[in-house]
Design an enzyme around this catalytic site. Structure first.
Site, short mmCIF file in Angstrom:
data_model
loop_
_atom_site.label_atom_id
_atom_site.label_comp_id
_atom_site.label_asym_id
_atom_site.label_seq_id
_atom_site.Cartn_x
_atom_site.Cartn_y
_atom_site.Cartn_z
N THR A 40 54.53 62.59 30.31
CA THR A 40 53.43 62.21 30.07
C THR A 40 53.17 61.21 28.44
OG1 THR A 40 52.13 64.87 29.65
CG2 THR A 40 51.84 62.70 28.60
N GLU A 41 52.68 59.93 28.55
CA GLU A 41 52.91 58.67 27.91
C GLU A 41 51.37 58.65 27.76
OE1 GLU A 41 54.26 55.51 30.31
OE2 GLU A 41 56.11 56.83 31.52
N PRO A 42 51.31 57.68 26.54
CA PRO A 42 50.23 57.43 25.45
C PRO A 42 48.71 57.09 26.70
CG PRO A 42 51.58 57.07 24.29
CD PRO A 42 52.78 57.25 25.71
N GLN A 69 40.41 70.87 34.30
CA GLN A 69 40.28 69.92 35.31
C GLN A 69 40.60 69.63 37.11
OE1 GLN A 69 40.11 69.66 32.48
NE2 GLN A 69 37.97 69.01 31.78
N ILE A 92 56.39 66.17 24.23
CA ILE A 92 57.70 66.12 24.87
C ILE A 92 58.28 67.17 24.23
CG2 ILE A 92 59.48 66.35 26.12
CD1 ILE A 92 56.84 63.89 27.14
N GLY A 109 34.96 89.41 13.13
CA GLY A 109 34.20 88.55 11.99
C GLY A 109 34.41 88.21 11.02
N GLU A 129 50.40 71.06 32.13
CA GLU A 129 50.94 71.31 32.85
C GLU A 129 49.91 70.79 34.21
OE1 GLU A 129 53.98 73.72 34.35
OE2 GLU A 129 55.26 74.07 32.65
N GLY A 157 48.36 61.46 31.41
CA GLY A 157 48.55 61.94 31.54
C GLY A 157 47.87 62.64 32.46
N SER A 158 46.81 63.33 32.74
CA SER A 158 46.34 63.98 34.02
C SER A 158 46.80 62.87 34.90
CB SER A 158 44.93 64.87 34.18
OG SER A 158 44.91 65.10 33.11
#
Ligand SMILES: Cc1cc2nc3c(=O)[nH]c(=O)nc-3n(C[C@H](O)[C@H](O)[C@H](O)COP(=O)(O)OP(=O)(O)OC[C@H]3O[C@@H](n4cnc5c(N)ncnc54)[C@H](O)[C@@H]3O)c2cc1C
Length: 395
Positions: free
Chosen positions: A139-141, A380, A170, A352, A376, A144-145
């Site tokens: 993943t990078e800024p 979606q 990470i 509650g 992972e 991601g997906s």
């Protein structure tokens, strides 16, 4: 499908229950209250190693025991591992991930790494002299997906690769002995240009570690870091240059993810079960079991968790038979993460004001469980994969 739990797995589950109650739950609550990951020298990690955990599945030089061949030796290896993953997450999912070991990148190294790479990078995990970690950085800024859009650049320079880029979220990056970094030779060429590189801790250019703030799962670190003219030898290219095939680099990452989806699903089921037990205990202690609306909620929680577990076990059962499980793996994750979120939410409602106070386990579970829908491959993305398979679109 045979639903009987074999003797060896039942024994391991019993041990996991004892370990989880004694060590994992308290360590998870401690990290959550202190709002920081368990430190590297935490007593939990030493006990973890002493217990025989934190080791590689690789059997050592000369042994032709990859993850795949080991899997085919034991008929129910995946199902058994899923049941254990569920049990550990029941006690604390953050602590489960925090544990030392070769972790997320191990399956890729076992299946694609050269013998020399297995010896160099997995060897220290055979009989670790101290808690050791490894991690996988995709993943990078800005990616991601859409993992095919990563920008971390790998440029070949003589017998080295020079890496430049930034990674985020990470797991365990600042404490890892090495990070398997997914990079691209050419961002314009998408998946086909991706490669994975072993970057050892201390390599000049690897730095800027910053532990991210998270709403839950605080026991393990999720860390951003940068690679600035970070040079690694060509021998650090996963699988070696000669074994490279078109698209193999991206497949490395997907292999890692495909192996992980049912595990995340099992984790989610375990966390949901913990929430159900807390809700049941509360209802019992407060004399609420005679109320229909309370029983109705408990029934829904229980029914949905069982349904999610069945899909998860089916994904594992197919893997044990070495049959394609892409749809079931994605279904299990999409379903279980959603169910676990619903179950923890119902649990908070049922308790509650006690549930909403911020010092009850159920509130922690509610915060912890959201990540099961994200890591992972988000819900979606899983649903997109399932739909694509159903209508047979190209991947
Ligand atoms: C606790 C935690 C641990 C993590 N550990 C690691 C790790 O160890 N290594 C690692 O590499 N990464 C790790 N990650 C990162 C994780 O893999 C990404 O967060 C994930 O892939 C989603 O990417 P993103 O956050 O950039 O969201 P985005 O991709 O920007 O997505 C944002 C939203 O848009 C939706 N979306 C995106 N594309 C589509 C589409 N085509 N159709 C419909 N909806 C879409 C997503 O589902 C999501 O809801 C971790 C994340 C968390 C929260």
């Amino acid at each position: 499908m045979d639903f009987e739990i074999d003797g060896a797995t039942a024994e391991k589950l019993e041990e996991a229950r004892d370990w989880g109650e004694r060590e994992m739950r308290p360590a998870g609550l401690e990290a959550d209250r202190e709002g920081r990951p368990l430190p590297v020298d935490h007593a939990y990690f030493k006990k973890f190693l002493a217990r025989g955990d934190g080791r590689t599945r690789w059997r050592g030089p000369g042994e032709d025991a990859t993850h795949e061949s080991a899997a085919s030796d034991a008929g129910n290896r995946t199902v058994s591992a899923l049941l254990l993953s569920e049990e550990y997450a029941y006690w604390d999912r953050g602590v489960t991930v925090a544990g030392p070991g070769p972790g997320l990148p191990e399956p890729s190294v076992l299946s694609l790494g050269t013998e020399e790479q297995k010896e160099r990078f997995l060897g220290p995990f055979l009989e670790p002299d101290r808690p050791r970690w490894a991690c996988f950085a995709m993943t990078e800024p800005s990616a991601g997906s859409d993992a095919a859009a990563i920008k971390t650049l790998a440029r070949k320079d003589g017998d080295e690769y020079v890496l430049n880029g930034a990674k985020c979220f990470i797991g365990g990056a600042s404490r890892a002995d090495w990070i398997l970094v997914q990079a691209t030779l050419d961002p314009e060429k998408g998946r086909a240009a991706q490669r994975a590189f072993f970057v050892e801790q201390g390599t000049p250019g690897l730095g800027g570690f910053k532990i991210e703030k998270k709403m839950g799962l605080k026991a393990y670190e999720s860390t951003s870091f940068t690679l600035e003219d970070c040079r690694v030898p060509v021998e650090n290219l996963l699988g070696g240059e000669e074994r490279y095939e078109r698209k193999a680099g991206f497949k490395t990452a997907m292999r890692t993810f495909n192996a992980g989806r049912p595990v995340i699903a099992a984790n989610a089921v375990g966390m949901g079960r913990a929430a159900l037990d807390e809700a049941l205990r509360f209802a019992y202690d407060h004399g609420l079991l005679s109320r229909d609306r309370i029983r109705d909620r408990l029934e829904a929680m229980s029914r949905k968790l069982r349904m999610a577990r069945l899909v998860c076990l089916r994904a594992g059962w197919l893997a044990d038979l070495e049959r394609p499980n892409i749809v079931e793996a994605s279904m299990s994750k999409a379903l279980a993460a959603g169910v676990a979120q619903e179950v923890t939410s119902l649990g908070v409602e049922l308790l509650g004001t006690v549930g909403a106070k911020g010092d009850h386990l159920i509130e922690k579970l509610y915060r912890d469980v959201k990540a099961m829908d994200i890591v992972e491959g988000t819900g979606q993305i899983q649903r997109m994969i399932i739909a694509r398979e159903i209508v047979q679109l190209p991947r």
